[in-house]
Design a protein around this motif. Structure first.
Motif, PDB file in Angstrom:
ATOM      1  N   VAL A  58      31.689  35.452  45.924  1.00 40.25           N
ATOM      2  CA  VAL A  58      32.721  36.466  45.384  1.00 40.25           C
ATOM      3  C   VAL A  58      33.505  36.083  44.310  1.00 40.25           C
ATOM      4  O   VAL A  58      33.657  36.647  43.249  1.00 40.25           O
ATOM      5  N   PHE A  59      34.131  34.620  44.688  1.00 42.88           N
ATOM      6  CA  PHE A  59      35.076  34.033  43.795  1.00 42.88           C
ATOM      7  C   PHE A  59      34.311  33.545  42.481  1.00 42.88           C
ATOM      8  O   PHE A  59      34.795  33.705  41.352  1.00 42.88           O
ATOM      9  N   ALA A  60      32.971  33.154  42.575  1.00 45.28           N
ATOM     10  CA  ALA A  60      32.348  32.780  41.722  1.00 45.28           C
ATOM     11  C   ALA A  60      32.084  33.922  40.558  1.00 45.28           C
ATOM     12  O   ALA A  60      32.012  33.890  39.333  1.00 45.28           O
ATOM     13  N   ALA A  61      31.575  34.938  41.186  1.00 40.83           N
ATOM     14  CA  ALA A  61      30.952  36.247  40.350  1.00 40.83           C
ATOM     15  C   ALA A  61      32.451  36.753  39.664  1.00 40.83           C
ATOM     16  O   ALA A  61      32.144  37.432  38.665  1.00 40.83           O
ATOM     17  N   TYR A  62      33.610  36.869  40.391  1.00 42.00           N
ATOM     18  CA  TYR A  62      34.668  37.539  39.793  1.00 42.00           C
ATOM     19  C   TYR A  62      35.744  36.618  39.632  1.00 42.00           C
ATOM     20  O   TYR A  62      36.917  37.014  39.848  1.00 42.00           O
ATOM     21  N   TRP A  63      35.503  35.327  39.053  1.00 41.90           N
ATOM     22  CA  TRP A  63      36.647  34.390  38.897  1.00 41.90           C
ATOM     23  C   TRP A  63      37.714  35.093  37.926  1.00 41.90           C
ATOM     24  O   TRP A  63      39.080  34.784  38.508  1.00 41.90           O
ATOM     25  N   GLU A  64      37.240  35.480  37.030  1.00 40.11           N
ATOM     26  CA  GLU A  64      38.438  35.926  35.879  1.00 40.11           C
ATOM     27  C   GLU A  64      39.305  37.039  36.454  1.00 40.11           C
ATOM     28  O   GLU A  64      40.544  36.850  36.352  1.00 40.11           O
ATOM     29  N   ASP A  65      38.751  37.931  37.254  1.00 44.33           N
ATOM     30  CA  ASP A  65      39.411  39.057  37.908  1.00 44.33           C
ATOM     31  C   ASP A  65      40.413  38.544  38.893  1.00 44.33           C
ATOM     32  O   ASP A  65      41.633  38.892  39.073  1.00 44.33           O
ATOM     33  N   ILE A  66      40.100  37.554  39.693  1.00 47.91           N
ATOM     34  CA  ILE A  66      40.791  36.947  40.819  1.00 47.91           C
ATOM     35  C   ILE A  66      41.911  36.102  39.911  1.00 47.91           C
ATOM     36  O   ILE A  66      43.036  36.168  40.615  1.00 47.91           O
ATOM     37  N   ARG A  67      41.764  35.451  39.050  1.00 46.80           N
ATOM     38  CA  ARG A  67      42.575  34.667  38.409  1.00 46.80           C
ATOM     39  C   ARG A  67      43.821  35.774  37.770  1.00 46.80           C
ATOM     40  O   ARG A  67      44.861  35.410  38.034  1.00 46.80           O
ATOM     41  N   ASP A  68      43.044  36.848  37.257  1.00 42.50           N
ATOM     42  CA  ASP A  68      44.300  37.557  36.656  1.00 42.50           C
ATOM     43  C   ASP A  68      45.146  37.998  37.530  1.00 42.50           C
ATOM     44  O   ASP A  68      46.410  38.343  37.462  1.00 42.50           O
TER      45      ASP A  68
END
Length: 278
Positions: A58-68
């Protein structure tokens, strides 16, 4: 545990965690109807690690969302301290609120946790739950396409999807399938419904792992086998990432029908096996 067993279990975890086919339902069927021994003998510590592997996906697929969202969390705290909250809440900050609200219904499940887990012993329930999962997936393909994203989704929308996630703790109901379908029903854009479902899985998986970690560490942990466990974790992360990409493609095209037919077939076969065993 052998390296092959670890890799196979990792692949199974990656597939069933994200594809809308209900991992808990399939495990219950395997244990009770197909007479697969050892399904319940997987080390608890290894099971916890496998779930962490899917979190990596999940972190790899949605890294930008999680970072934001992480950045907006700290910006939000700073705004509250200085009393300078912006008039228009940034999308990433709204997403944090939506995920929090969507996670709340899971706390109610804690009071009936044993009852929910016991449903896995009732094959009639599991079979019917698979049929319901198929109906939800089929219906999600045929509802009017929504346009809501984190910018326009309401807290009530998030709560309704969260109720779906809580109900999906029942064996046979797919978590990803139920939450994505619920998102489509409340008017989410299909891409956002998938994104919200998987981002909402982060606190759900973490919470379940925290509850299991204590039992895992209190039991016998074979530290010499940890390198073998890590191979399974790597496979679960890679397979999980591929499955997330697949679901994103399928949901955008409104093609959940394949998974609906599969769930219906699995449910019907389960019922047939139950009756033939009598």
């Amino acid at each position: 545990m052998t390296l092959l067993s670890s890799v196979l279990l990792g692949a199974l975890q990656g597939v069933t965690e994200f594809l809308p086919v209900s991992s808990s339902g399939h495990l219950a069927i395997a244990e009770h109807l197909l007479n697969i021994s050892g399904a319940a003998e997987v080390p608890v510590f290894f099971d916890v690690l496998l779930h962490l592997g899917t979190l990596f996906a999940v972190f790899a697929a949605y890294w930008e969302d999680i970072r934001d969202m992480v950045l907006e969390f700290f910006y939000g705290v700073s705004d509250l301290v200085h009393g300078s909250t912006p008039a228009r809440v940034p999308p990433a900050r709204r997403m944090i609120l939506l995920i929090i609200v969507g996670t709340l219904p899971l706390f109610a499940v804690l009071f009936v946790k044993d009852t929910v887990e016991a449903l896995g012993d009732n094959m009639y329930f599991v079979a019917c739950a698979l049929l319901v999962t198929g109906c939800l997936l089929f219906a999600s393909d045929h509802v009017r396409r929504g346009r809501k994203t984190e910018k326009s989704a309401t807290m009530l929308d998030a709560l309704m999807v969260g109720v779906g996630q809580a109900l999906a703790t029942c064996p046979g109901l797919s978590r990803s399938g139920t939450t994505i379908a619920a998102g489509c029903f409340v008017g989410f854009d299909r891409k956002f419904a998938v994104r919200y479902s998987f981002l909402m899985s982060i606190p759900a998986i973490l919470g379940a792992n925290i509850l299991s970690l204590k039992d895992a560490l209190e039991g016998e942990v074979l530290w010499a086998e940890v390198p073998v466990y890590l191979a399974g974790v790597a496979v679960s992360a890679i397979v999980g990432y591929v499955c997330i990409r697949l679901i994103r493609l399928v949901a955008d095209k409104g093609k959940f029908g394949f998974f609906a037919y599969y769930c219906w077939l699995a449910g019907i076969i389960t019922l047939a096996l139950i009756f033939t065993q009598k």
